[in-house]
Design a protein around this motif. Structure first.
Motif, mmCIF file in Angstrom:
data_model
loop_
_atom_site.group_PDB
_atom_site.id
_atom_site.type_symbol
_atom_site.label_atom_id
_atom_site.label_comp_id
_atom_site.label_asym_id
_atom_site.label_seq_id
_atom_site.Cartn_x
_atom_site.Cartn_y
_atom_site.Cartn_z
ATOM 1 N N SER A 37 0.831 -1.206 0.000
ATOM 2 C CA SER A 37 0.000 0.000 0.000
ATOM 3 C C SER A 37 0.868 1.259 0.000
ATOM 4 O O SER A 37 0.637 2.195 -0.786
ATOM 5 C CB SER A 37 -0.908 -0.003 1.231
ATOM 6 N N TYR A 38 1.894 1.287 0.862
ATOM 7 C CA TYR A 38 2.759 2.457 0.926
ATOM 8 C C TYR A 38 3.517 2.645 -0.390
ATOM 9 O O TYR A 38 3.599 3.753 -0.929
ATOM 10 C CB TYR A 38 3.768 2.328 2.065
ATOM 11 N N SER A 39 4.054 1.527 -0.925
ATOM 12 C CA SER A 39 4.836 1.612 -2.165
ATOM 13 C C SER A 39 3.980 2.091 -3.327
ATOM 14 O O SER A 39 4.436 2.871 -4.166
ATOM 15 C CB SER A 39 5.435 0.249 -2.490
ATOM 16 N N THR A 40 2.731 1.627 -3.375
ATOM 17 C CA THR A 40 1.832 2.047 -4.447
ATOM 18 C C THR A 40 1.568 3.544 -4.377
ATOM 19 O O THR A 40 1.606 4.257 -5.386
ATOM 20 C CB THR A 40 0.502 1.280 -4.351
ATOM 21 N N GLN A 41 1.302 4.032 -3.159
ATOM 22 C CA GLN A 41 1.034 5.464 -2.984
ATOM 23 C C GLN A 41 2.270 6.286 -3.312
ATOM 24 O O GLN A 41 2.194 7.340 -3.958
ATOM 25 C CB GLN A 41 0.586 5.740 -1.552
ATOM 26 N N ASN A 42 3.437 5.778 -2.867
ATOM 27 C CA ASN A 42 4.689 6.475 -3.151
ATOM 28 C C ASN A 42 4.948 6.539 -4.654
ATOM 29 O O ASN A 42 5.389 7.567 -5.193
ATOM 30 C CB ASN A 42 5.841 5.744 -2.466
ATOM 31 N N TRP A 43 4.644 5.435 -5.375
ATOM 32 C CA TRP A 43 4.827 5.394 -6.820
ATOM 33 C C TRP A 43 3.884 6.389 -7.503
ATOM 34 O O TRP A 43 4.292 7.109 -8.411
ATOM 35 C CB TRP A 43 4.556 3.971 -7.320
ATOM 36 N N ARG A 44 2.637 6.452 -7.029
ATOM 37 C CA ARG A 44 1.689 7.397 -7.618
ATOM 38 C C ARG A 44 2.149 8.850 -7.414
ATOM 39 O O ARG A 44 2.050 9.670 -8.322
ATOM 40 C CB ARG A 44 0.310 7.207 -6.988
ATOM 41 N N ASN A 45 2.640 9.141 -6.212
ATOM 42 C CA ASN A 45 3.117 10.492 -5.934
ATOM 43 C C ASN A 45 4.295 10.854 -6.832
ATOM 44 O O ASN A 45 4.379 11.966 -7.359
ATOM 45 C CB ASN A 45 3.526 10.623 -4.462
ATOM 46 N N THR A 46 5.218 9.891 -7.002
ATOM 47 C CA THR A 46 6.395 10.132 -7.840
ATOM 48 C C THR A 46 5.993 10.374 -9.285
ATOM 49 O O THR A 46 6.491 11.312 -9.938
ATOM 50 C CB THR A 46 7.351 8.926 -7.775
ATOM 51 N N VAL A 47 5.090 9.553 -9.802
ATOM 52 C CA VAL A 47 4.624 9.707 -11.181
ATOM 53 C C VAL A 47 3.931 11.054 -11.363
ATOM 54 O O VAL A 47 4.116 11.737 -12.375
ATOM 55 C CB VAL A 47 3.673 8.556 -11.564
ATOM 56 N N SER A 48 3.138 11.444 -10.352
ATOM 57 C CA SER A 48 2.414 12.720 -10.433
ATOM 58 C C SER A 48 3.389 13.897 -10.504
ATOM 59 O O SER A 48 3.218 14.819 -11.316
ATOM 60 C CB SER A 48 1.497 12.869 -9.212
#
Length: 274
Positions: free
Chosen positions: A130-141
């Motif tokens: 869950s944390y990694s997914t959110q972190n990946w989304r933030n980075t992509v954004s």
């Protein structure tokens, strides 16, 4: 049941830690991204990791604690592969379950303890994903925003003359940014003429033309003039076939011809010094 897991982990802490460290060292040799990490750094990280995992179980925590969460975040942020964390949890699960089976003589008691520990590791894995997914989304954004800001620059080339080179596909989101950068840049650079260069735009359809015409009209309303340059023969044919009206929008086939027109409109010309 919590106390049973706690007792097994506490009584066998040294053995569990030793087995876990050995298997993680083997994992380092197999993971190409970790071969550049020095052995000392890897061992120090492993020690922090296994200590946090054992404390998580021994202290009977229900949710992921701040030490583990901080460790997971730092691991991802420094660029270590997510497989390092998931592998560490999987190895911890296998070593822990093996220890429980070896320690429990009563089969029912062993299975109950087994299931509780197994479920506890599942919750940790869910938290990491869950944390990694959110972190990946933030980075992509963030990266997407940075790319968008770079995708529509307005560059002053002469006094009162600016160029906006466009490369790649233009969608609604990018068209909005083009409009904003165009208007802000015209005012900031005091541009009288803006050359919108579409040489690098692969397809000019009705929607793209509509966005460009809107941008040019907006520039006209603040007292400047747009010239569309870089119209290749196939683009010109598409515009005609689609019936797009650019009659009120000056066009030139190349950036050079656009610059010549802009210089003329601003009463400038380039002269040779020789």
């Amino acid at each position: 049941m919590i106390s049973t897991v706690y007792e097994v982990m506490k009584e066998n802490r040294s053995s569990i830690e030793e087995q876990w460290q050995d298997r993680m060292l083997n994992f380092r040799e197999e993971e190409r991204e970790l071969t550049t990490v020095t052995k000392d750094v890897f061992l120090n990280s492993n020690t922090e990791f296994i200590d946090s995992l054992l404390n998580h179980v021994i202290e009977q925590r229900d949710d992921i604690g701040p030490d583990l969460q901080d460790f997971f975040e730092r691991t991802v942020q420094i660029g270590w592969p997510l497989s390092y964390v998931t592998k560490g949890l999987q190895v911890f699960r296998r070593v822990g379950l093996k220890t429980i089976i070896n320690e429990k003589e009563d089969l029912d008691d062993a299975m109950d303890t087994f299931e509780y520990f197994d479920h506890s590791i599942d919750k940790l894995l869910e938290a990491v994903v869950s944390y990694s997914t959110q972190n990946w989304r933030n980075t992509v954004s963030v990266q997407k925003k940075a790319l968008l800001e770079l995708s529509a620059p307005l560059i002053p080339v002469f006094e009162h003359i600016s160029v906006m080179p466009l490369i790649g596909t233009i969608d609604t989101e990018r068209a909005k940014l083009i409009m904003e950068n165009l208007l802000d840049g015209v005012i900031e650079n005091r541009s009288q003429v803006v050359l919108i260069d579409i040489t690098g735009v692969p397809v000019v359809d009705t929607m793209v033309a509509h966005h460009i015409i809107q941008a040019a009209e907006a520039v006209r309303l603040i007292g400047s003039k747009c010239i569309l340059v870089g119209i290749r023969p196939e683009i010109a044919q598409t515009i005609v076939n689609l019936g797009i009206d650019l009659s009120e929008f000056p066009t030139r086939s190349t950036l050079l011809k656009g610059v010549e027109s802009a210089l003329e409109l601003t009463n400038k010309k380039i002269e040779s010094l020789s």
